[in-house]
Scaffold this motif. Structure first.
Motif, mmCIF file in Angstrom:
data_model
loop_
_atom_site.group_PDB
_atom_site.id
_atom_site.type_symbol
_atom_site.label_atom_id
_atom_site.label_comp_id
_atom_site.label_asym_id
_atom_site.label_seq_id
_atom_site.Cartn_x
_atom_site.Cartn_y
_atom_site.Cartn_z
ATOM 1 N N TYR A 430 1.004 -1.356 -0.437
ATOM 2 C CA TYR A 430 -0.216 -0.307 -0.160
ATOM 3 C C TYR A 430 0.997 1.412 0.013
ATOM 4 O O TYR A 430 0.189 2.273 -0.104
ATOM 5 C CB TYR A 430 -0.669 0.106 0.676
ATOM 6 N N ALA A 431 2.475 1.006 -0.056
ATOM 7 C CA ALA A 431 3.385 1.968 0.656
ATOM 8 C C ALA A 431 3.244 3.499 -0.922
ATOM 9 O O ALA A 431 2.858 4.626 -1.200
ATOM 10 C CB ALA A 431 4.709 1.930 1.178
ATOM 11 N N GLU A 432 2.914 2.665 -2.558
ATOM 12 C CA GLU A 432 2.507 3.450 -3.383
ATOM 13 C C GLU A 432 1.531 4.826 -3.492
ATOM 14 O O GLU A 432 1.867 5.709 -3.901
ATOM 15 C CB GLU A 432 2.501 2.642 -5.035
ATOM 16 N N GLU A 433 0.445 3.707 -3.184
ATOM 17 C CA GLU A 433 -0.836 4.576 -2.419
ATOM 18 C C GLU A 433 -0.204 5.737 -1.259
ATOM 19 O O GLU A 433 -1.142 6.359 -1.909
ATOM 20 C CB GLU A 433 -2.270 3.736 -2.526
ATOM 21 N N ARG A 434 0.414 5.237 -0.752
ATOM 22 C CA ARG A 434 0.349 6.883 0.601
ATOM 23 C C ARG A 434 1.571 7.770 -0.107
ATOM 24 O O ARG A 434 0.922 8.868 0.083
ATOM 25 C CB ARG A 434 1.105 6.147 1.325
ATOM 26 N N VAL A 435 2.673 7.447 -0.335
ATOM 27 C CA VAL A 435 3.660 8.153 -0.656
ATOM 28 C C VAL A 435 3.815 7.817 -2.161
ATOM 29 O O VAL A 435 4.762 9.526 -2.972
ATOM 30 C CB VAL A 435 4.986 7.736 -0.580
ATOM 31 N N GLY A 436 3.623 7.243 -3.715
ATOM 32 C CA GLY A 436 3.819 7.105 -4.756
ATOM 33 C C GLY A 436 4.927 6.823 -4.996
ATOM 34 O O GLY A 436 6.247 6.660 -4.272
ATOM 35 N N LEU A 437 5.870 6.647 -5.875
ATOM 36 C CA LEU A 437 6.229 6.020 -6.814
ATOM 37 C C LEU A 437 7.654 6.458 -7.063
ATOM 38 O O LEU A 437 9.173 5.996 -6.519
ATOM 39 C CB LEU A 437 6.165 5.093 -8.400
#
Length: 563
Positions: A430-437
């Motif tokens: 889920y980290a990509e949803e939180r902070v982006g690539l």
């Protein structure tokens, strides 16, 4: 196992690494334990593998080949033929919460469940056996793993079957929690209760608390819980935590943020000879004044030390409470700071003078930058001659999300990153949803830290994660989840080598605990700590690593677990 005893004759102990000594008839070099007929991964760059080792009185006296070990296979020595097994320098969990590990085994464990509905049903089944008026307790729930609804739990999920039973269950990261209506009432929480600094009560559209607590809002409930004052419960928790640890191969842990009652109980267990593994502890921030006044504690036998103080600056990515330099990609805020500079900086200065290591929980890129700034200022303020420990080896616990500009500062300032590889297994779903690539290039970046000249202390953060060394080793070298899944955002180039991964859980945490001259390697004069698996994690296909089995755990030359 093959045990062999031979008549004991007096002879000097071999205190340096020995090749096969020339055997003299009837000669015997005294040892309590001999391990042979195996591959030993020593974590010692000068002698990376060996076939055999011997120890006496808890210290290693020989490391070398099988022939050289024969002279120790005599007298009262316990001789272990390790054919088909693989031996490693004793593994250390560099970040764990021991009492909570045991509590997980004694309350409802919600880790690994596949849906919100299943999680609620497991809570219901557990609560059915809890008498009215008593607490429903548990841990480990994590919405990222659910297939139906990926949302935080709230009181409406559980109130129907806990009307007369207060409920308090932290999320797996222990930075947020679920409380039901009965618990909110006991704590006096209403729609008019303001959010505490560094925390929040989630509220619905009408301003009513939903029962989801973030950060310092959790602290309001801790004095109400039965686990705090029940010393029988606490003792059992610590013992069950140690049982878990040695069963899975840990010979030592760094116990993060001990409460004073935890410390007192560990001292009691140590006095009774019941510590199963070594403990290097940090004191919870709440007890900093008492410890700064008393000074570091050392049991004197390398079993228990408290020589650090644990501070906090932010929360977690999962709960969106980690402090970021700019807003979350999926929320209109950037997290929050749990403590201001005036709350933490004086403790840093006092700790330098008192000889304490500082360990600070920092997840977000803003949090890490602030702590690096304050660390640097404090280290510059207190000259070496005024310090209780000339080389304080301060640590950043987690260091999960970094701005690229801050990576070089760890080495420049002398700060040790203490990181948990398994966080990448779950968080990166889920980290990509939180902070982006783009920001993920600086996330869970063990490889980047090492490339900048840092040692990385490997840990688990259990019970936030399972606390299993196999999973941590796999996560570090595979940088995939346990199903072999990975995407571009997981940045596979940030994985580490197997040799580096072994050091993350042996010699590097020893350095992070000021113990590199006595533990972390299989080397003459070092503590006789060994972890023994049924497969060679240094060579088997990476996907097989999580399935290896711990066969034996040895601490100080004594078997504390055997399969």
């Amino acid at each position: 196992m093959n045990f062999r005893k031979v008549v004991l004759f007096a002879a000097p102990i071999c205190l340096i690494a020995c090749d096969a000594p020339e055997r003299v008839a009837d000669e015997c070099l005294a040892a309590n334990l001999v391990i042979h007929n195996t591959t030993i991964y020593t974590a010692d760059d000068d002698n990376w593998t060996a076939e055999a080792a011997a120890s006496k009185d808890g210290l290693i006296v020989y490391v070398g080949n099988n022939q050289g070990a024969e002279i120790y296979m005599c007298g009262d020595a316990q001789v272990l033929d390790m054919d088909g097994k693989y031996v490693y320098a004793g593994l250390t969990d560099g970040h764990q919460h021991l009492a909570r590990m045991g509590t997980r085994e004694m309350t409802v464990d919600l880790g690994g469940l596949g849906s919100l509905a299943e999680t609620v049903e497991v809570i219901r089944a557990w609560a059915d056996d809890v008498p009215d008026g008593q607490w429903v307790l548990g841990s480990g729930w994590i919405e990222r793993d659910w297939s139906d609804e990926k949302r935080f739990l709230n009181k409406h999920d559980v109130d129907l079957f806990t009307e007369n039973k207060p409920l308090y269950i932290p999320r797996s990261d222990n930075s947020s929690a679920l409380a039901n209506s009965a618990a909110l009432a006991l704590a006096g929480i209403t729609r008019d209760t303001p959010d505490p600094f560094g925390g929040a009560f989630e509220r619905d559209e009408n301003g009513e608390p939903t029962g989801y607590l973030v950060g310092e809002a959790m602290a309001i409930f801790e004095p109400l819980l039965p686990t705090g004052d029940d010393l029988v419960f606490l003792k059992e928790s610590i013992e069950k935590g140690m049982d878990w640890n040695v069963k899975h191969g840990w010979t030592a842990i760094h116990d993060s943020a001990q409460f004073d009652r935890d410390t007192a109980m560990i001292k009691e267990l140590h006095a009774d000879g019941k510590l199963k593994h070594r403990i290097f502890a940090s004191a919870n921030i709440r007890f900093r004044d008492e410890w700064l006044s008393a000074g570091p504690y050392d049991s004197g036998d390398n079993m228990f030390q408290l020589a650090a103080i644990k501070l906090y600056i932010d929360g977690t990515l999962g709960s969106r409470s980690a402090a970021l330099l700019r807003n979350y990609d999926d929320a209109d805020h950037a997290g929050f700071i749990s403590f201001e500079r005036e709350d933490l900086y004086p403790t840093m200065v006092d700790a330098l003078r008192a000889g304490f290591q500082i360990q600070t929980h920092a997840i977000g890129d803003k949090a890490n930058r602030l702590i690096l700034d304050w660390y640097e200022q404090a280290l510059n303020e207190v000259p070496v001659r005024e310090r209780g420990r000339a080389e304080p080896r301060w640590r950043m616990e987690h260091a999960q999300l970094m701005d690229p500009a801050d990576f070089p500062r760890f080495k420049e300032i002398g700060i040790l990153p203490s990181m948990q590889p398994s966080h990448a297994i779950g968080d990166l779903h889920y980290a990509e949803e939180r902070v982006g690539l783009e920001r993920l290039k600086g996330a869970y970046a063990w490889r980047t830290m090492i490339d900048h000249g840092n040692i990385v202390i490997g840990g688990t953060d259990a019970p936030a994660e399972r606390g299993d060394p196999r999973i941590e080793f796999y996560a570090a070298v595979a940088r995939m989840d346990l199903n072999g899944f990975s995407t571009v955002g997981w940045n596979p180039d940030l994985a580490v080598s197997r040799e580096e991964a072994l050091k993350m859980f042996t010699v590097w945490p020893a350095y992070g605990a000021f113990q590199e001259d006595i533990k972390g390697m299989v080397k003459p004069g070092y503590l006789a700590d060994f972890t023994i698996f049924d497969k060679d994690i240094m060579t088997i296909p990476v996907e097989e690593i999580p399935g290896v089995e711990n066969q034996m755990t040895i601490v100080g030359g004594k078997i504390v677990f055997k399969k």
